[in-house]
Enzyme design. Structure first.
Site, PDB file in Angstrom:
ATOM      1  N   GLY A   1     -14.705  11.391   6.553  1.00  0.00           N
ATOM      2  CA  GLY A   1     -13.902  11.161   7.163  1.00  0.00           C
ATOM      3  C   GLY A   1     -13.016  12.184   7.497  1.00  0.00           C
ATOM      4  O   GLY A   1     -12.037  12.168   6.477  1.00  0.00           O
TER       5      GLY A   1
ATOM      6  N   HIS B   1      19.899  29.063  14.302  1.00  0.00           N
ATOM      7  CA  HIS B   1      19.196  29.421  14.544  1.00  0.00           C
ATOM      8  C   HIS B   1      19.747  30.280  13.348  1.00  0.00           C
ATOM      9  O   HIS B   1      20.537  30.296  12.932  1.00  0.00           O
ATOM     10  CB  HIS B   1      19.445  30.993  15.577  1.00  0.00           C
ATOM     11  CG  HIS B   1      18.848  32.751  15.202  1.00  0.00           C
ATOM     12  ND1 HIS B   1      17.577  32.376  15.485  1.00  0.00           N
ATOM     13  CD2 HIS B   1      19.341  33.149  14.747  1.00  0.00           C
ATOM     14  CE1 HIS B   1      17.353  33.705  15.308  1.00  0.00           C
ATOM     15  NE2 HIS B   1      17.543  33.898  14.221  1.00  0.00           N
TER      16      HIS B   1
ATOM     17  N   ASP C   1      -0.306  -3.652   9.382  1.00  0.00           N
ATOM     18  CA  ASP C   1      -1.484  -3.219   9.318  1.00  0.00           C
ATOM     19  C   ASP C   1      -2.202  -3.965   9.574  1.00  0.00           C
ATOM     20  O   ASP C   1      -3.456  -4.176   9.869  1.00  0.00           O
ATOM     21  CB  ASP C   1      -1.516  -2.250   8.251  1.00  0.00           C
ATOM     22  CG  ASP C   1      -1.294  -1.388   7.897  1.00  0.00           C
ATOM     23  OD1 ASP C   1      -0.703  -0.778   8.767  1.00  0.00           O
ATOM     24  OD2 ASP C   1      -1.833  -0.594   6.960  1.00  0.00           O
TER      25      ASP C   1
ATOM     26  N   THR D   1       0.874  -0.965  -0.111  1.00  0.00           N
ATOM     27  CA  THR D   1       0.080  -0.063  -0.178  1.00  0.00           C
ATOM     28  C   THR D   1       0.599   1.564   0.208  1.00  0.00           C
ATOM     29  O   THR D   1       0.647   1.860  -0.352  1.00  0.00           O
ATOM     30  CB  THR D   1      -1.221  -0.194   1.209  1.00  0.00           C
ATOM     31  OG1 THR D   1      -1.812  -1.321   1.322  1.00  0.00           O
ATOM     32  CG2 THR D   1      -1.827   1.391   1.748  1.00  0.00           C
ATOM     33  N   CYS D   2       1.978   1.539   0.665  1.00  0.00           N
ATOM     34  CA  CYS D   2       2.776   2.627   0.784  1.00  0.00           C
ATOM     35  C   CYS D   2       3.254   3.504   0.183  1.00  0.00           C
ATOM     36  O   CYS D   2       3.347   4.179  -0.295  1.00  0.00           O
ATOM     37  CB  CYS D   2       3.861   2.078   2.000  1.00  0.00           C
ATOM     38  SG  CYS D   2       4.743   3.720   2.723  1.00  0.00           S
TER      39      CYS D   2
ATOM     40  N   GLU E   1     -17.197  14.704   9.267  1.00  0.00           N
ATOM     41  CA  GLU E   1     -17.032  14.150  10.164  1.00  0.00           C
ATOM     42  C   GLU E   1     -17.715  13.684  11.114  1.00  0.00           C
ATOM     43  O   GLU E   1     -18.549  14.300  11.906  1.00  0.00           O
ATOM     44  CB  GLU E   1     -15.004  14.561  10.779  1.00  0.00           C
ATOM     45  CG  GLU E   1     -15.087  13.933  12.517  1.00  0.00           C
ATOM     46  CD  GLU E   1     -14.862  12.683  12.121  1.00  0.00           C
ATOM     47  OE1 GLU E   1     -13.830  12.382  11.341  1.00  0.00           O
ATOM     48  OE2 GLU E   1     -14.690  11.751  12.921  1.00  0.00           O
TER      49      GLU E   1
ATOM     50  N   GLY F   1     -10.009  12.380   9.255  1.00  0.00           N
ATOM     51  CA  GLY F   1      -9.080  11.214   9.649  1.00  0.00           C
ATOM     52  C   GLY F   1      -7.427  12.045   8.596  1.00  0.00           C
ATOM     53  O   GLY F   1      -7.826  12.694   7.627  1.00  0.00           O
ATOM     54  N   VAL F   2      -6.315  11.505   9.287  1.00  0.00           N
ATOM     55  CA  VAL F   2      -5.438  11.125   8.182  1.00  0.00           C
ATOM     56  C   VAL F   2      -5.388  11.618   6.790  1.00  0.00           C
ATOM     57  O   VAL F   2      -5.347  12.271   5.416  1.00  0.00           O
ATOM     58  CB  VAL F   2      -4.481  10.552   8.058  1.00  0.00           C
ATOM     59  CG1 VAL F   2      -2.837  10.550   7.393  1.00  0.00           C
ATOM     60  CG2 VAL F   2      -4.272  10.430   9.579  1.00  0.00           C
TER      61      VAL F   2
END
Ligand code: FAD
Ligand code: NAD
Length: 467
Positions: A181, A445, A313, A41-42, A204, A183-184
């Site tokens: 949804g 910085h 998963d 999937t990824c 949602e 979500g992500v």
């Protein structure tokens, strides 16, 4: 019959990483993948293509909205959506091709076909042309991943009512993309199409978007995406989705006795993913599933059958590529007699919207529920010189530290490059640093990471310098 020390079913980040670690440890290893390309999937329809489209659409958005302010005159900026999708496809094929190289390099035998258990030590591979082969496995790792889930009354036709897989491969930019949804997936892909000119409405069910993350992140992300034009309908329960050809009608209950109607040309169903074990023949091997359909595993990711493990998963826990990878390595090392360990509390979660969202450890809500006394140090991005230089002033870093010991318990950040900055928080927490430790470290910085130092200073007695 071919015999292997370890056979891995599924070539996603869990499976292929585990295969490499197994090979490194001297196991004769085989990897079975049903699709023609490796990476799961990824690499094929998840992390990599979504980030490719997020990056491309970010450039387009910047060119349209920010170039002029930077003193860059670029007239007639036009979208070539086909080229954007083609480039995404090139990135995917380069990345999946890289996995073939890694398999060759590590002398891993790759079988292209659908794997299923004949019994606990034999796996049958069915190829696309109908041929089958059975191999023998001393140990097996189930790494079959997940598939998009849906709601019982929704018919995902993959044309107008789509999942993330189709949303990554559209041939046109939707006019109105309705997303079920918040979500992500909903927010990442929603931002892609928002930037490309679509109207985007997110529905949602819960009272807030990204409901499992720290509430500060949900509030800040929603505010920022709303400013960019995304519409939100939180606390809304979708009750019906009708595909009327070129138009899709979604009805949602706002939980105040009103039914709200949404009309759009595409509906993205992004309500989570389900573990994928279809036709795997787990019953032939005697492997048990949980009530939620995950392969049941113990702390060592061993199933109830001693020579069969499961990772990623398809087992409990966050559905994240890096979590699957860590589990793949852990199982290989356990099989080699080592004693590895994963601290699940320190697996970071990232959302690659802009501003980016990143989080590790406990949320403020969890600390309250667990009755842990904590201190909060927060620092706004807008107070950073670096953020003003790049005009990325949205967001903040929040550090939660133990009220007594000052140990960092959670870090939650939203802002430019938070996805990369979270690694500092993971490192600090892995070594059980206190907020004071981080506050005393020199941060270059001007960088966005100064917000981490300032938040740590704020957590150790209100000592932030630049607010
Ligand atoms: P998978 O990647 O799902 O791989 C399983 C593989 O097993 C598949 O290739 C499948 O074809 C194969 N398979 C299944 N059954 C069989 C069988 N019987 N025989 C042979 N092969 C089989 N996670 C992140 O950490 N970061 C992100 O940015 C991110 N973005 C995402 C974006 C989207 C749109 C989606 C959908 C997911 C995203 N994820 C992200 C989640 C991530 O993709 C998954 O957590 C990860 O892929 C899980 O890895 P896995 O190895 O467990 O399973
Ligand atoms: P998710 O769990 O992140 O979000 C699903 C959302 O849908 C939740 O907010 C949930 O409350 C909501 N929902 C559930 N039922 C609903 C309903 N009936 N009506 C309206 N809303 C409803 O799942 P996802 O976004 O589909 O992603 C799936 C998995 O993929 C996630 O576990 C995630 O970890 C992974 N993923 C990760 C990344 C990343 O790491 N950047 C990116 C994409 C996907």
């Amino acid at each position: 019959m071919k015999n292997f020390d370890v056979v891995i079913i599924g070539s996603g980040p869990g499976g292929y990483v585990s295969a490499i670690r197994c090979a490194q440890l001297g196991f004769n290893t085989a990897l079975i993948e049903k699709y023609n390309t490796l990476g799961g999937t990824c690499l094929n329809v998840g992390c990599i293509p979504s980030k490719a489209l997020l990056d491309s659409s970010h450039h387009y958005d910047d060119a349209q909205k920010h170039f002029e302010k930077h003193g860059i005159e670029a007239k007639d900026i036009k979208l070539n959506f086909k080229q954007m999708i083609d480039r995404k496809n090139e990135v995917v094929s380069q990345t999946t091709g890289g996995i073939n190289y890694l398999m060759d390099k590590n002398k891993i035998t790759v079988f292209n076909g659908f794997g299923s258990f004949k019994d606990a030590t034999h796996i049958t591979i069915a190829q696309a042309d109908g041929a089958t082969e059975t191999i023998e496995a001393t140990k097996t790792i189930i790494a079959t991943g997940s598939k998009p889930s849906s709601l019982p009354f929704i018919k995902v036709d993959k044309k107008r009512v789509i999942t993330s897989t189709e949303a990554l491969n559209l041939t046109e930019v939707p006019k109105h993309l309705i997303i079920i949804g918040g979500g992500v997936i909903g927010l990442e892909l929603g931002q892609v199409y928002l930037r490309l000119g679509a109207q985007v409405s997110v529905i949602e069910f819960m009272p807030s978007i990204i409901p499992t993350m720290d509430a500060m992140l949900a509030k800040e992300l929603q505010r920022s995406l709303k400013k960019q034009g995304m519409k939100f309908y939180t606390g809304h329960k979708v009750t019906s989705v009708k595909n009327e050809g070129k138009e899709v009608i979604v009805i949602a209950d706002d939980k105040k006795e009103n039914l709200i109607e949404f009309k759009g040309d595409y509906v993205l169903v992004a309500v989570g993913r389900r573990p994928y074990t279809d036709k795997l023949g787990l019953e032939n091997a005697g492997v048990k599933l949980t009530d939620r359909g995950q392969v049941e595993t113990n702390a060592q990711l061993r199933t109830n059958i001693p020579n069969i493990y499961a990772i990623g998963d398809v087992v409990k826990g966050a559905m994240l590529a890096h979590k699957a990878e860590e589990e793949g390595v852990l199982v290989a090392e356990i099989m080699a007699g080592q004693k590895p360990h994963i601290d699940y509390n320190l697996i970071p979660g990232v959302i690659y919207t802009w501003p980016e969202v990143a989080s590790v450890g406990q949320t403020e809500e969890q600390l309250k529920v667990n009755g842990i006394a904590y201190k909060v140090g927060a620092f706004p991005m807008r107070a950073l010189g670096r953020a003003r230089a790049s005009m990325d002033i949205d967001g903040q870093v929040k550090i939660l530290a133990d009220a007594t010991t000052d140990e960092i318990l959670g870090v939650h950040m939203i802002g430019a490059r938070a996805a990369d900055m979270i690694a500092e928080a993971v490192t600090a927490m892995e070594f059980r640093a206190s907020a004071e430790d981080v506050a005393r470290m020199s941060h270059a910085h001007p960088t966005y990471t100064e917000a981490i130092k300032e938040a740590a200073l704020a957590a150790t007695g209100n000592r932030a310098i630049h607010v």
